[in-house]
Each structure stands twice: as C-alpha cells, then as structure tokens.
Design an enzyme around this catalytic site. Sequence first.
Site, PDB file in Angstrom:
ATOM      1  N   LEU A  46       0.820  -1.225   0.027  1.00  0.00           N
ATOM      2  CA  LEU A  46       0.068  -0.080   0.091  1.00  0.00           C
ATOM      3  C   LEU A  46       0.894   1.462  -0.047  1.00  0.00           C
ATOM      4  CD1 LEU A  46      -2.662  -1.065   2.601  1.00  0.00           C
ATOM      5  CD2 LEU A  46      -2.999  -0.692   0.238  1.00  0.00           C
ATOM      6  N   GLY A  47       1.917   1.311   0.480  1.00  0.00           N
ATOM      7  CA  GLY A  47       2.892   2.521   0.571  1.00  0.00           C
ATOM      8  C   GLY A  47       4.081   2.228   1.341  1.00  0.00           C
ATOM      9  N   VAL A  54       3.758  -0.885   4.348  1.00  0.00           N
ATOM     10  CA  VAL A  54       2.492  -1.064   4.825  1.00  0.00           C
ATOM     11  C   VAL A  54       1.967  -1.848   3.635  1.00  0.00           C
ATOM     12  CG1 VAL A  54       0.057  -0.296   5.431  1.00  0.00           C
ATOM     13  CG2 VAL A  54       2.360   0.914   6.115  1.00  0.00           C
ATOM     14  N   ASP A 140       3.266  14.038  14.661  1.00  0.00           N
ATOM     15  CA  ASP A 140       3.424  14.277  13.292  1.00  0.00           C
ATOM     16  C   ASP A 140       2.043  14.062  12.530  1.00  0.00           C
ATOM     17  OD1 ASP A 140       5.010  14.149  10.778  1.00  0.00           O
ATOM     18  OD2 ASP A 140       5.151  12.137  10.750  1.00  0.00           O
TER      19      ASP A 140
END
Length: 231
Positions: A46-47, A54, A140
């Site tokens: 996913l990334g 992920v 963050d």
Amino acid sequence: MAEHNEIEMAEDHVEMVDHSKIIENKAIPMQILRDATSNFGVENLLGEGGFGSVYRGTLQDGREIAVKKMNQSAIAENDRLLVYQYMPQGTLSKHLFHWGDHSLRPLDWTTRLSIALDVARSVEYLHTLALQNQSYIHRDLKPPNILLGDDLRAKASDFGLVTATEEDRESVKTKCRGTPGYMAPEYLDGRVTRKIDVYSFRVILMELITGKKATDHSRAEDDIHITTWLR
C-alpha cells in the site's frame, strides 16, 4: 480515532511477543499474517515510509487489515509488525491534493468539515481521554497520516513518533522530529507539549479550507508556508 492499544504499542516502541502480533487484544501467528498478505507480496504493498512498508491483507474471517512491517534498519532483532484496520479510501492527502490523479471528485464542504471534526476528536482522545493524568502527543499529524474509510470518516494513524508526557507534567524534552510545515516553531528546541499537535491541526484545517499544501515552493518565497500565504 485510534484505539488505545494501538497507541500503547507505538509508545512502547512496538514491544511484542516474538512470532505473534496483536490486534483487538488477540495474538495472531506470523504465518497467518504471511498468508493474509501473500507473504508480503508487492501486489499488496500500500505504501512505504520512513519506518517501514504497509501491506494490505485479508484474514481468514474476511476482515481486511493493513500490516506495517518495520524497517530492519530501525529494529535489529526479528520482524516487528503493527496490524491496523484497513482504511480503503487511503490518505487524506490523496483526496486533497491528488484527487485528479486517482479519478476522484474533490471533497465537498460537508465532508471536509466532518474530517476536520474527526481529526479534532482524535487529538482530543490522545491528549485527554486515552489515559487518565497523562497525554499522548502525536508529533506528526499531517494529511498522509490521516486515513479515510469508505464513508470518508477519518482516523489518525502512524504513531511512530508518539510521545507520552509524564504524570502531572505538561511537557517533555526530546529530539525534534516531524514534518516541516506542520511543526510548531516552539517545537524546534525539542520541547514537546500538546500545543504542537494543535498547531499541526491548525495547518491541516487550513489545507482543508484552501486545498493548498502546507508548504509549496512554487509560491512566492514569503508565501511558501500556508500560514503566511493565508495571512
């Protein structure tokens, strides 16, 4: 809104039992997670981020999950995984800044307001509700770390930098880490308070209202940051 056990895992630097992972207070054998993600196959990626990659997965009971596999350069011994609820609409940044690339419609005003309220509730939960007499500070908050479900309801994610204040103390001193454009000026000396998350939320709110990014070097030099541009 993040679940309490997720925040605890992040604050404890992903302290888990070898070969088992935790989701909703249940231990999941590593092999089940390998099966769910096709052995962390690239087709399920996913990334990728600074702390790891992920992957999308499906458990045997049909539940969809997202599994973050921590970088081995950060964790020296064994694999370390975090298992989250899968949020099918992806990140807020995709819907705010890259909707055209994904054949999406721009978010309408009602949805933007709903997202803003969801993020505000997430911050409130971290700061005042997750644990009595103690605050969790995200450090963050930004659109890539806000995930949307099919109903476009938002949840804060990515607790890799979460810091807990000590009981009866409103601030802690730590290394300054985060994302330029979302970091409060007073955070640059490493002093962490709940106000730095409030500052980040303020920037996100500006992005939701304007559709502009927090920092954009194509703007005039004095207007690179959205706070000065909006002013």
